[in-house]
Design an enzyme around this catalytic site. Structure first.
Site, PDB file in Angstrom:
ATOM      1  N   THR D  46      35.280  38.806  35.897  1.00 24.43           N
ATOM      2  CA  THR D  46      36.272  39.244  34.922  1.00 24.43           C
ATOM      3  C   THR D  46      36.789  40.607  35.358  1.00 24.43           C
ATOM      4  O   THR D  46      36.030  41.467  35.802  1.00 24.43           O
ATOM      5  CB  THR D  46      35.741  39.226  33.469  1.00 24.43           C
ATOM      6  OG1 THR D  46      36.802  39.632  32.584  1.00 24.43           O
ATOM      7  CG2 THR D  46      34.547  40.133  33.265  1.00 24.43           C
ATOM      8  N   GLU D  47      38.115  40.773  35.264  1.00 25.62           N
ATOM      9  CA  GLU D  47      38.774  41.933  35.874  1.00 25.62           C
ATOM     10  C   GLU D  47      38.275  43.255  35.312  1.00 25.62           C
ATOM     11  O   GLU D  47      38.353  44.279  35.975  1.00 25.62           O
ATOM     12  CB  GLU D  47      40.289  41.837  35.683  1.00 25.62           C
ATOM     13  CG  GLU D  47      40.732  42.006  34.230  1.00 25.62           C
ATOM     14  CD  GLU D  47      42.183  41.621  34.005  1.00 25.62           C
ATOM     15  OE1 GLU D  47      42.672  40.736  34.702  1.00 25.62           O
ATOM     16  OE2 GLU D  47      42.815  42.197  33.101  1.00 25.62           O
ATOM     17  N   ASN D  48      37.765  43.226  34.072  1.00 27.75           N
ATOM     18  CA  ASN D  48      37.299  44.456  33.462  1.00 27.75           C
ATOM     19  C   ASN D  48      35.875  44.827  33.882  1.00 27.75           C
ATOM     20  O   ASN D  48      35.189  45.571  33.195  1.00 27.75           O
ATOM     21  CB  ASN D  48      37.423  44.400  31.928  1.00 27.75           C
ATOM     22  CG  ASN D  48      36.815  43.169  31.314  1.00 27.75           C
ATOM     23  OD1 ASN D  48      36.922  42.077  31.853  1.00 27.75           O
ATOM     24  ND2 ASN D  48      36.158  43.321  30.192  1.00 27.75           N
ATOM     25  N   SER D  88      36.504  46.704  40.710  1.00 23.28           N
ATOM     26  CA  SER D  88      36.819  45.333  40.300  1.00 23.28           C
ATOM     27  C   SER D  88      38.127  44.857  40.921  1.00 23.28           C
ATOM     28  O   SER D  88      38.224  43.714  41.404  1.00 23.28           O
ATOM     29  CB  SER D  88      36.915  45.259  38.772  1.00 23.28           C
ATOM     30  OG  SER D  88      37.140  43.927  38.363  1.00 23.28           O
TER      31      SER D  88
END
Lengths: 219, 210, 219, 210
Positions: D46-48, D88
């Protein structure tokens, strides 16, 4: 210089000046420095540029700061959310500037500021409307856009634990932009859940070393 | 009387503000650590990925995984942190270190630094982190003798050795004097066993009184 | 793809080909992947480009690989050490190429390779002999040099612990170049002291996430 | 019969190689997670700032510090790892993700993607991580209906909506067909409740048989 510890969020942000660029951590509510933002609202500085992933939600926090007319410009990746009505209204009324930056460029541009990089060639947004006005360059057969650092006068971030020197650890995905913003601002103010003895954080697991932390307030 | 290397290190240590983040390079500048006041709160950085490095390791403390930039075994202090090389040099190059202390072959009146290469054609070039440190730290202090063994001045109008960095040196601590490199010129802050006039006569650089 | 686990260092490096660029971790002996280098020596690939902070010490490890005439070029920051006689001899005999790179540029150029950055403007080495032939640019009143990514076909690195997915943690200053090199090579081979159960490493303290790790061998 | 969104997600899940590192974007593509085979070893990004994200959190599992890119509370699986935003996106942009699955307004025959902006003059632009994902993952799969509610094709000769990325899409999974975007053109790999010829007649894009 090693970190200073403050009793209240108000004291920690007391000298933020009109016209400052303020990096504000958080992704959604995770890692959002809520008390520092509230203190900034109370403190009164205006004509601010806010750099944050979003542009405020509901009527509190960044949205409240915006609603008071204190923000000249927002630099963010995703201003449009179901509850971003304060920003939406200001934007449609032409009362606030917006710079939309792809999330990866936003993070990397702040990292560049913190790492002394003058500019870098990014693969993101090539051939899109967000490439307009940007210098392009072909390197090894791929096209890149030239991106410049994003620097803050101040960063407001949230972390989980801090030791007596100012070393920080975060919790889960609340880490997000905090460690990058901590490198990219002249003054870094951190709200933490807990202050622990120096020596009690695992040196292998420190995420933001104390060198990046100027002011700490426990919430 | 002129200063020995420990006395120079003591001068430097006294000038480092409490709570500073400092990189001491390799070689003689590491002596500065021995002269930092107890409780100064100075935090030492080593380029190979650590903040709050402690003194050299002795006996059982020696751990091959814990070394400084000079590859000497060291120790950790409470509140230390480890990070990888890109993060370590980002810290350096991004202007986050308050002070670094470096040795030098030559420093120019304009603050140019030459400390990585003698310029001899058969010398193997090796730079390490010197160029990153030179341009990265907020204040760059040089620690050196003022003259070479054959009597040539090391504070010079312009460097004849290959440069490490341009206009990057803020202060030069030597056995005979401490110099401040300023926008107005080279200020002699202190002299040790030599008069200002004698110093001026032996250097090819215009000197200013403090 | 998740990491594969090998019984021996030899199997883990068996398919490294002539002409490869090999990133080799370590700073001094800390973090040096000794067994992987020995396996590469035994394996026979030649015409290699080695990217590492130093250029071999004494008569073992990288120095032994060099002594066998297997290395065409060394890219490093500090080839000259009291015990770097193997490199010294080859260099003075004109039998090996050398690219000296400031240590910070070396680390940042590998990070750029791993992060998809096409090139970046670096503040280091401006006005020095190492700036020769490099493009310069003034940005906000400061001069920078354009630096390109350094990419490996293979990275050989040492780490402390690995879980069943391939997540890595390091020990103290043995971390050094490992995490950066792991992002910058097409094939990442890691020697570790210990393999632990998946789930037993603290997710907050993982330094190299498993996505970067292709092959693991316990030493 | 045409596929519903869960059936499309099932098609995609079946095509993701075991052990892949995958980002599912936000919205409908997150359905793909529900159809991954047990033991597939697929690791979700997940990008976060997380790898090996688990399913959505329920009840006591909800932790406001543990959310996905859509800001929905999620869980962690054994072997997860957290990292900051620059790390990320470096992972994403550096080409380390095997697959990402994104929604789309339009995909062109050449693999251009439009999924971030309707282009309406009064729409507030908001891009998030879409442009980074589009150019970063090794394989970009689009999940969408083939036609809009008013019957316009979303697989088009060239996009009329503002682009997210150029030539970045590898496959398009829709309710009526699965398309491979290749150097030779658009290949129809599967059709669902529609014939190749009917599909060809309803699209303004030359189609190739598998």
């Amino acid at each position: 210089m090693t970190a200073r510890f403050f009793e209240t969020a108000g004291e920690a942000v007391a000298d933020i000046r009109d016209g400052s660029t303020v990096l504000v951590g958080g992704f959604g509510m995770a890692g959002m420095p809520v008390q520092l933002i509230d203190a900034l609202i109370a403190q009164g500085a205006g004509d601010l540029t806010i750099v944050s992933n979003n542009a405020g939600n509901g009527d509190t926090g960044l949205a409240a700061l915006l609603a008071q007319g204190r923000v000249r410009k927002v630099v963010c990746s995703f201003p449009r959310q179901t509850d971003s009505w304060v920003f939406d209204g200001l934007y449609r009324a032409g009362k606030i500037e917006l710079e939309v930056v792809p999330q990866g460029n936003l993070a990397e541009r702040m990292r560049a500021a913190g790492a002394g990089i003058g500019a870098f060639y990014s693969p993101t947004a090539v051939g899109t409307p967000l490439a307009e006005g940007k210098e392009t360059r072909e390197i090894d057969g791929r096209t890149y856009l030239l991106e410049y650092p994003v620097r803050g006068d101040v960063a407001l971030i949230g972390a989980h634990r801090c030791d007596g020197l100012g070393n920080l650890v975060y919790r889960k995905t609340a880490r997000n932009f905090g460690p990058v913003m901590a490198t990219a601002a002249a003054l870094v103010v951190v709200q933490v859940d807990e202050i622990v003895d120096t020596g009690s954080l695992d040196p292998e697991a420190v995420v933001t070393p104390s060198i990046y932390v100027d002011r700490v307030v426990r919430i | 009387m002129s200063l020995d290397k420990n006395a120079i290190a003591e001068q430097i240590a006294a000038d480092i503000p409490p709570g500073s983040y400092v990189n001491l390079g390799i070689g003689q500048p590491t002596l500065v650590a021995d002269h930092l006041a107890a409780g100064s709160g100075v935090v030492l950085h080593t380029e190979n990925g650590m903040l709050n490095m402690g003194p050299a390791a002795a006996g059982d403390e020696v751990d091959p995984d814990l070394i400084n930039a000079g590859k000497i075994p060291v120790t950790e202090l409470p509140g230390s942190a480890y990070f990888h090389h890109a993060d370590s040099f980002a810290m350096m190059r991004g202007g986050h270190l308050d002070v670094c202390v470096l040795g030098a072959f030559q420093v120019s009146a304009g603050g140019d630094l030459a400390n990585w290469h003698t310029g001899e054609p058969d010398a193997i070039p090796a730079v390490g982190g010197a160029m990153d440190l030179a341009i990265g730290a907020r204040s760059v202090y040089v620690m050196m003798t003022l003259f070479t063994k054959d009597g040539s001045a090391k504070l010079v109008p312009s460097c004849t050795y290959p440069l490490t960095g341009v206009g990057c040196v803020d202060r030069v601590y030597t056995d005979l004097a401490t110099f401040l490199i300023t926008g107005d010129g080279v200020v002699v802050r202190d002299t040790f066993g030599i008069s200002f006039d004698e110093l001026a006569s032996r250097l090819d650089v215009p000197l200013l009184r403090p």
